[in-house]
Design a protein around this motif. Structure first.
Motif, short mmCIF file in Angstrom:
data_model
loop_
_atom_site.label_atom_id
_atom_site.label_comp_id
_atom_site.label_asym_id
_atom_site.label_seq_id
_atom_site.Cartn_x
_atom_site.Cartn_y
_atom_site.Cartn_z
N VAL A 143 0.67 -1.00 0.28
CA VAL A 143 -0.02 -0.04 -0.19
C VAL A 143 1.04 0.54 0.05
O VAL A 143 1.32 1.20 1.11
CB VAL A 143 -0.85 0.25 1.58
N GLN A 144 1.30 1.96 -1.37
CA GLN A 144 1.81 3.16 -1.38
C GLN A 144 0.75 4.51 -0.71
O GLN A 144 -0.35 4.86 -1.49
CB GLN A 144 2.17 3.65 -2.51
N ALA A 145 0.93 4.62 0.52
CA ALA A 145 -0.21 5.81 1.32
C ALA A 145 0.66 6.47 3.12
O ALA A 145 1.20 5.37 2.88
CB ALA A 145 -1.68 5.31 1.38
N ASP A 146 -0.04 7.26 2.49
CA ASP A 146 1.05 7.66 3.84
C ASP A 146 -0.03 6.93 5.19
O ASP A 146 -1.49 6.66 4.91
CB ASP A 146 0.16 8.86 4.32
N LEU A 147 1.02 6.22 6.43
CA LEU A 147 -0.14 5.82 7.29
C LEU A 147 -1.51 6.25 7.51
O LEU A 147 -2.39 5.50 7.68
CB LEU A 147 0.32 5.91 8.57
N PHE A 148 -2.19 7.64 8.00
CA PHE A 148 -2.93 8.23 7.83
C PHE A 148 -3.75 7.57 6.64
O PHE A 148 -5.45 8.41 7.15
CB PHE A 148 -3.33 9.80 8.46
N GLU A 149 -3.61 7.84 5.58
CA GLU A 149 -4.83 7.41 4.93
C GLU A 149 -5.09 5.85 4.02
O GLU A 149 -6.09 5.94 3.13
CB GLU A 149 -3.67 7.89 3.98
N VAL A 150 -4.64 5.07 4.65
CA VAL A 150 -4.82 3.73 5.07
C VAL A 150 -6.33 3.28 5.85
O VAL A 150 -6.10 3.68 6.87
CB VAL A 150 -4.11 2.74 5.92
N ASP A 151 -7.40 3.13 5.13
CA ASP A 151 -8.38 2.09 5.33
C ASP A 151 -7.95 1.39 6.46
O ASP A 151 -7.35 0.04 5.94
CB ASP A 151 -9.30 1.83 4.30
N VAL A 152 -8.57 1.07 7.65
CA VAL A 152 -8.51 0.12 8.60
C VAL A 152 -9.47 -1.05 8.17
O VAL A 152 -10.87 -0.94 8.10
CB VAL A 152 -8.60 0.32 10.00
N ALA A 153 -8.97 -1.94 7.42
CA ALA A 153 -9.64 -3.37 7.42
C ALA A 153 -9.89 -4.40 8.02
O ALA A 153 -9.16 -4.37 9.19
CB ALA A 153 -9.29 -3.46 5.60
N GLU A 154 -11.54 -4.99 7.67
CA GLU A 154 -11.17 -6.38 8.64
C GLU A 154 -11.46 -7.53 7.58
O GLU A 154 -11.62 -7.72 6.45
CB GLU A 154 -12.87 -6.39 9.95
N PRO A 155 -10.45 -8.22 8.43
CA PRO A 155 -9.97 -9.08 10.02
C PRO A 155 -8.60 -8.23 9.51
O PRO A 155 -7.68 -7.78 8.97
CB PRO A 155 -9.45 -10.24 9.38
N ARG A 156 -7.78 -7.77 10.32
CA ARG A 156 -6.83 -6.85 10.73
C ARG A 156 -5.80 -7.78 11.79
O ARG A 156 -5.97 -8.59 11.62
CB ARG A 156 -7.30 -5.84 12.63
N ALA A 157 -4.54 -7.07 11.46
CA ALA A 157 -3.73 -8.14 11.20
C ALA A 157 -3.34 -8.56 12.80
O ALA A 157 -3.75 -8.10 13.89
CB ALA A 157 -2.50 -7.25 10.87
N ASP A 158 -2.21 -10.36 12.79
CA ASP A 158 -2.02 -10.05 13.51
C ASP A 158 -0.77 -9.81 14.74
O ASP A 158 -1.13 -9.53 16.20
CB ASP A 158 -1.81 -12.07 13.39
N ALA A 159 -0.60 -8.66 13.83
CA ALA A 159 0.60 -8.03 14.39
C ALA A 159 1.10 -6.57 13.43
O ALA A 159 0.65 -6.65 12.29
CB ALA A 159 2.22 -9.02 14.50
N VAL A 160 1.41 -5.59 14.24
CA VAL A 160 1.76 -4.76 13.57
C VAL A 160 3.71 -4.49 13.48
O VAL A 160 4.04 -4.42 15.48
CB VAL A 160 0.75 -3.27 13.48
N TRP A 161 4.07 -3.91 12.87
CA TRP A 161 5.66 -3.58 12.95
C TRP A 161 6.01 -2.54 12.90
O TRP A 161 5.34 -2.04 11.22
CB TRP A 161 6.45 -5.05 12.76
N THR A 162 7.04 -1.64 13.31
CA THR A 162 7.54 -0.58 12.35
C THR A 162 9.36 -0.28 13.28
O THR A 162 9.11 -0.82 14.34
CB THR A 162 6.98 0.86 12.91
N SER A 163 9.66 -0.22 12.12
CA SER A 163 11.00 0.21 12.81
C SER A 163 11.73 1.76 12.66
O SER A 163 12.21 2.31 11.32
CB SER A 163 12.63 -0.63 11.58
N CYS A 164 11.84 2.22 13.91
CA CYS A 164 12.40 3.66 13.01
C CYS A 164 11.59 4.89 12.79
O CYS A 164 12.57 5.47 11.78
CB CYS A 164 13.81 3.42 13.11
N SER A 165 10.65 4.89 12.09
CA SER A 165 9.87 5.75 11.10
C SER A 165 9.36 6.62 11.57
O SER A 165 9.03 7.60 11.13
CB SER A 165 8.74 4.69 10.99
N TRP A 166 9.07 7.02 13.20
CA TRP A 166 8.29 7.83 13.19
C TRP A 166 9.19 9.50 13.28
O TRP A 166 8.71 10.51 13.81
CB TRP A 166 7.20 7.85 14.92
N HIS A 167 10.12 9.39 13.82
CA HIS A 167 11.17 10.35 14.01
C HIS A 167 11.35 10.60 13.12
O HIS A 167 12.28 12.18 12.80
CB HIS A 167 12.80 9.51 14.56
N TYR A 168 11.38 10.40 11.67
CA TYR A 168 11.55 11.61 10.30
C TYR A 168 10.78 12.60 10.47
O TYR A 168 9.49 12.71 10.84
CB TYR A 168 10.96 10.80 9.19
#
Length: 206
Positions: A94-119
């Motif tokens: 999904v090429q999009a900003d996180l805040f533009e992503v629709d939250v669909a069901e079923p949601r993921a079993d896990a979510v991960w980010t690596s050093c992204s929000w400090h940019y």
């Protein structure tokens, strides 16, 4: 044959996250800030379905980049790396900003980010908003939220909430059980894409 990410040699707590998702028998993982697939491809190789969220076109489709040396080169990007390894059926990009992503069901079993929000591109939104948007992508019962992040080292970092200090991220995850929370001392990171000289980092994991 597995390909190599331009971020391959940067330090990470990712093995701890892998241990957590193996414990819950996760089948799906969302990676926020997927870049060129440093974390996406290892997850997909394990047979997991990966939702890869990345806003940067060059990370998704490749393009010119300057590597330590300095060396001018062209990187393939996430989409090509996934295709070359035959993992298209395991990865949704999904090429999009996180805040533009629709939250669909079923949601993921896990979510991960690596050093992204400090940019700095993410500093227009409060850190709490970023973490809340991430957590909404993960199932609320038995899911795993994993984030490694930059902590303040330079004086300017202490003025930006997106470089949180010890214990501060915990406050943005009400209702979550914290299984891992750890921090590194300041360390010298080798040159890498975006930072072509040695530099000092401090990292946290929750």
């Amino acid at each position: 044959m597995p390909t190599v990410s331009v971020w391959e040699d940067t330090r990470t707590f990712f093995p701890l996250f892998l241990a957590q998702i193996e414990q819950i028998g996760a089948r799906s993982v969302c990676v926020v800030g997927a870049s060129d697939g440093k974390f996406v491809l290892p997850l997909a190789r394990r047979g997991l379905h990966v939702l890869a969220i990345e806003r940067d076109p060059s990370s998704v489709d490749g393009g010119p980049v300057k590597l330590p040396g300095p060396i001018d080169t062209v990187v393939p990007g996430l989409r090509k790396r996934v295709a070359e390894e035959g993992l298209i059926d395991h990865v949704t990009i999904v090429q999009a900003d996180l805040f533009e992503v629709d939250v669909a069901e079923p949601r993921a079993d896990a979510v991960w980010t690596s050093c992204s929000w400090h940019y700095s591109i993410n500093h227009s939104r409060p850190l709490a908003d970023f973490i809340a948007a991430m957590s909404r992508l993960c199932r609320s019962q038995g899911g795993v939220f994993g984030a490694e992040y930059m902590m303040p080292v330079a004086p300017r970092h202490f003025e930006v909430e997106h470089y949180p200090g010890e214990g501060q991220v915990r406050g943005h995850l009400p209702g979550w059980q914290i299984d891992w929370e750890t921090y590194t001392p300041a360390f010298v990171e080798a040159p890498h894409v975006g930072q072509l000289a040695e530099h000092v980092h401090r990292m946290g994991l929750i």
